[in-house]
Design a protein around this motif. Structure first.
Motif, PDB file in Angstrom:
ATOM      1  N   ARG A  85     -52.472 -12.140  42.277  1.00 31.11           N
ATOM      2  CA  ARG A  85     -53.718 -13.350  42.808  1.00 31.11           C
ATOM      3  C   ARG A  85     -54.046 -12.810  43.989  1.00 31.11           C
ATOM      4  NH1 ARG A  85     -51.374 -17.612  39.004  1.00 31.11           N
ATOM      5  NH2 ARG A  85     -52.340 -17.461  36.320  1.00 31.11           N
ATOM      6  N   ALA A  86     -53.155 -13.755  45.041  1.00 31.87           N
ATOM      7  CA  ALA A  86     -52.869 -14.051  46.291  1.00 31.87           C
ATOM      8  C   ALA A  86     -54.281 -12.504  46.768  1.00 31.87           C
ATOM      9  CB  ALA A  86     -52.087 -13.825  46.486  1.00 31.87           C
ATOM     10  N   LEU A  87     -53.148 -11.062  46.677  1.00 33.06           N
ATOM     11  CA  LEU A  87     -54.393 -10.629  47.502  1.00 33.06           C
ATOM     12  C   LEU A  87     -55.582 -10.198  46.793  1.00 33.06           C
ATOM     13  CD1 LEU A  87     -52.200  -7.375  47.550  1.00 33.06           C
ATOM     14  CD2 LEU A  87     -52.619  -9.037  49.295  1.00 33.06           C
ATOM     15  N   ALA A  88     -55.927 -10.357  45.849  1.00 29.13           N
ATOM     16  CA  ALA A  88     -57.446 -10.586  44.952  1.00 29.13           C
ATOM     17  C   ALA A  88     -58.326 -11.257  45.335  1.00 29.13           C
ATOM     18  CB  ALA A  88     -57.466 -10.707  43.922  1.00 29.13           C
ATOM     19  N   LYS A  89     -57.394 -12.992  45.845  1.00 27.47           N
ATOM     20  CA  LYS A  89     -58.564 -14.268  46.526  1.00 27.47           C
ATOM     21  C   LYS A  89     -58.877 -13.765  47.975  1.00 27.47           C
ATOM     22  CE  LYS A  89     -57.474 -17.131  42.645  1.00 27.47           C
ATOM     23  NZ  LYS A  89     -56.216 -18.679  42.956  1.00 27.47           N
ATOM     24  N   ALA A  90     -57.925 -13.216  48.548  1.00 30.67           N
ATOM     25  CA  ALA A  90     -57.889 -13.310  49.885  1.00 30.67           C
ATOM     26  C   ALA A  90     -58.563 -11.909  50.639  1.00 30.67           C
ATOM     27  CB  ALA A  90     -56.507 -12.905  50.060  1.00 30.67           C
ATOM     28  N   ASN A  91     -58.918 -11.219  49.516  1.00 27.81           N
ATOM     29  CA  ASN A  91     -60.702 -10.108  49.831  1.00 27.81           C
ATOM     30  C   ASN A  91     -61.492 -10.217  48.511  1.00 27.81           C
ATOM     31  OD1 ASN A  91     -58.754  -8.166  52.138  1.00 27.81           O
ATOM     32  ND2 ASN A  91     -57.052  -9.104  50.063  1.00 27.81           N
ATOM     33  N   GLU A  92     -61.658 -11.421  48.133  1.00 21.66           N
ATOM     34  CA  GLU A  92     -62.925 -11.473  47.293  1.00 21.66           C
ATOM     35  C   GLU A  92     -62.923 -10.364  45.712  1.00 21.66           C
ATOM     36  OE1 GLU A  92     -65.759 -12.013  49.460  1.00 21.66           O
ATOM     37  OE2 GLU A  92     -65.746 -13.968  49.834  1.00 21.66           O
ATOM     38  N   LEU A  93     -61.783  -9.307  45.404  1.00 18.87           N
ATOM     39  CA  LEU A  93     -61.882  -8.506  44.831  1.00 18.87           C
ATOM     40  C   LEU A  93     -61.145  -8.898  43.284  1.00 18.87           C
ATOM     41  CD1 LEU A  93     -59.414  -6.303  46.962  1.00 18.87           C
ATOM     42  CD2 LEU A  93     -61.894  -5.677  45.927  1.00 18.87           C
ATOM     43  N   ARG A 195     -54.834   4.143  35.848  1.00 13.32           N
ATOM     44  CA  ARG A 195     -55.858   5.340  35.376  1.00 13.32           C
ATOM     45  C   ARG A 195     -55.950   4.322  34.489  1.00 13.32           C
ATOM     46  NH1 ARG A 195     -51.445   9.219  36.805  1.00 13.32           N
ATOM     47  NH2 ARG A 195     -52.983  10.399  38.062  1.00 13.32           N
ATOM     48  N   ARG A 196     -55.548   3.146  33.253  1.00 17.40           N
ATOM     49  CA  ARG A 196     -55.260   2.153  32.447  1.00 17.40           C
ATOM     50  C   ARG A 196     -56.241   1.083  32.748  1.00 17.40           C
ATOM     51  NH1 ARG A 196     -52.698   3.441  27.939  1.00 17.40           N
ATOM     52  NH2 ARG A 196     -53.910   1.468  26.819  1.00 17.40           N
ATOM     53  N   ALA A 197     -56.377   1.212  34.136  1.00 16.50           N
ATOM     54  CA  ALA A 197     -57.146  -0.292  34.287  1.00 16.50           C
ATOM     55  C   ALA A 197     -58.232   0.103  34.817  1.00 16.50           C
ATOM     56  CB  ALA A 197     -56.661  -0.797  36.248  1.00 16.50           C
ATOM     57  N   LEU A 198     -58.772   1.397  34.904  1.00 18.91           N
ATOM     58  CA  LEU A 198     -60.164   2.101  35.026  1.00 18.91           C
ATOM     59  C   LEU A 198     -60.913   1.332  33.384  1.00 18.91           C
ATOM     60  CD1 LEU A 198     -59.676   5.576  35.825  1.00 18.91           C
ATOM     61  CD2 LEU A 198     -60.460   3.450  37.402  1.00 18.91           C
ATOM     62  N   ALA A 199     -60.254   1.172  33.119  1.00 11.43           N
ATOM     63  CA  ALA A 199     -61.297   1.226  31.168  1.00 11.43           C
ATOM     64  C   ALA A 199     -61.298  -0.218  30.693  1.00 11.43           C
ATOM     65  CB  ALA A 199     -60.497   1.783  30.308  1.00 11.43           C
ATOM     66  N   ALA A 200     -60.633  -0.955  31.803  1.00 13.16           N
ATOM     67  CA  ALA A 200     -59.538  -2.628  31.710  1.00 13.16           C
ATOM     68  C   ALA A 200     -61.499  -3.705  32.050  1.00 13.16           C
ATOM     69  CB  ALA A 200     -58.868  -2.848  32.152  1.00 13.16           C
ATOM     70  N   PRO A 201     -61.558  -4.957  31.615  1.00 12.70           N
ATOM     71  CA  PRO A 201     -62.312  -5.904  32.513  1.00 12.70           C
ATOM     72  C   PRO A 201     -62.006  -6.203  33.441  1.00 12.70           C
ATOM     73  CG  PRO A 201     -61.631  -6.680  30.499  1.00 12.70           C
ATOM     74  CD  PRO A 201     -61.009  -5.008  30.926  1.00 12.70           C
ATOM     75  N   ASP A 202     -62.911  -6.251  34.701  1.00 12.91           N
ATOM     76  CA  ASP A 202     -62.664  -7.429  35.870  1.00 12.91           C
ATOM     77  C   ASP A 202     -62.675  -9.136  34.547  1.00 12.91           C
ATOM     78  OD1 ASP A 202     -62.920  -5.105  37.733  1.00 12.91           O
ATOM     79  OD2 ASP A 202     -64.989  -5.970  37.603  1.00 12.91           O
ATOM     80  N   VAL A 203     -61.493  -9.145  35.643  1.00 15.59           N
ATOM     81  CA  VAL A 203     -60.681 -10.734  35.373  1.00 15.59           C
ATOM     82  C   VAL A 203     -61.243 -11.646  37.032  1.00 15.59           C
ATOM     83  CG1 VAL A 203     -59.397 -12.481  33.920  1.00 15.59           C
ATOM     84  CG2 VAL A 203     -59.882 -10.002  33.642  1.00 15.59           C
ATOM     85  N   ALA A 204     -61.336 -12.521  36.548  1.00 17.65           N
ATOM     86  CA  ALA A 204     -61.043 -13.529  38.032  1.00 17.65           C
ATOM     87  C   ALA A 204     -59.701 -13.714  38.445  1.00 17.65           C
ATOM     88  CB  ALA A 204     -61.951 -15.260  37.741  1.00 17.65           C
ATOM     89  N   PRO A 205     -59.094 -14.135  39.048  1.00 22.11           N
ATOM     90  CA  PRO A 205     -57.548 -13.935  39.365  1.00 22.11           C
ATOM     91  C   PRO A 205     -57.098 -14.753  38.592  1.00 22.11           C
ATOM     92  CG  PRO A 205     -58.763 -13.459  41.691  1.00 22.11           C
ATOM     93  CD  PRO A 205     -60.129 -13.962  40.474  1.00 22.11           C
ATOM     94  N   GLU A 206     -57.354 -15.728  38.836  1.00 27.43           N
ATOM     95  CA  GLU A 206     -57.171 -17.391  38.401  1.00 27.43           C
ATOM     96  C   GLU A 206     -56.524 -16.889  36.556  1.00 27.43           C
ATOM     97  OE1 GLU A 206     -61.420 -18.829  38.616  1.00 27.43           O
ATOM     98  OE2 GLU A 206     -59.966 -17.110  39.920  1.00 27.43           O
ATOM     99  N   GLN A 207     -57.744 -15.746  36.259  1.00 29.35           N
ATOM    100  CA  GLN A 207     -57.187 -16.551  34.824  1.00 29.35           C
ATOM    101  C   GLN A 207     -56.299 -14.974  33.863  1.00 29.35           C
ATOM    102  OE1 GLN A 207     -61.454 -15.388  34.504  1.00 29.35           O
ATOM    103  NE2 GLN A 207     -62.186 -17.477  32.899  1.00 29.35           N
TER     104      GLN A 207
END
Length: 221
Positions: A85-93, A195-207
């Protein structure tokens, strides 16, 4: 897609970068690490730094971060998901959550694959996969109940994960093939998670939340 992924569901911290060109850079300890005390707070970020350096990517090159959702150890999952979560928020990912049991099963061969993570208390976290499909959803159960479900399913699966190492004798007596103790199959692969994440949806970090499956051992007084 270039994606960073890591898993902390067991005592072993694993991390990987899957680049858009398909090349994988992975950090995974030997299976013996599963029997030692977890040290994710000290090991996870160095592992992330190692795979990103070897892959020659910066956070600005990433398109998503993938993280193992468990089930697994409470403290390990909290550390892994909080870090993601922290890395995603800090880097807007965006984040992409992946079942740790699914990532574990992805490394096995054979038509039936039984992914087992040690749940303590005489139990395992288990999921059964056939082909590319999940036949059993993740669940926590004792070894006797697990073996009964295997018999009822009429399958002879291959098993891997630290749960299979803990109950090797019982599993093998019931006809379940357990990977050798030194096999890397027992460690949740961050490469398979990516590799499994390639087919997963993007989710907001807090979710993104861990899949604990049961209440913690320690409760407030």
């Amino acid at each position: 897609m270039t994606i960073l992924g890591f898993d902390t569901s067991t005592a072993a911290s694993t991390a990987a970068v899957l680049r858009a060109d398909g090349e994988l850079f992975e950090s995974a300890p030997p299976s013996a690490r599963l029997a030692e005390r977890p040290a994710h707070a000290a090991e996870l970020l160095p592992a992330v730094g190692d795979v990103m350096e070897r892959a020659d990517v910066a956070f600005g090159d990433l398109e998503a971060i993938a993280v193992g959702l468990g089930p697994g150890t409470f403290t390990g999952l909290r550390i892994g998901i909080a870090t993601a979560r922290a890395l995603a928020k800090a880097n807007e990912l965006p984040l992409r959550g992946v079942s740790s049991l699914a990532a574990l099963a992805a490394g096995m061969d054979g038509p039936s694959r039984l992914a087992l993570i040690d749940a303590k208390r005489g139990e395992v976290y288990a999921a059964l996969f056939e082909g590319g499909e999940e036949r059993w959803p993740p669940m926590a159960l004792g070894i006797d109940a697990l073996l009964e479900r295997v018999r009822d399913a009429g399958v002879n699966p291959q098993a891997a994960g630290d749960g299979s190492l803990r109950f090797r004798d019982e599993l093998e007596a019931a006809g379940v093939a357990v990977a050798p103790a030194e096999s890397p199959l027992h460690v949740v692969s961050a490469g398979h998670l990516c590799r499994r994440a390639l087919a997963a949806p993007d989710v907001a970090p807090e979710q993104v939340v861990p899949n604990y499956l049961r209440e913690p051992d320690a409760v407030p007084r």
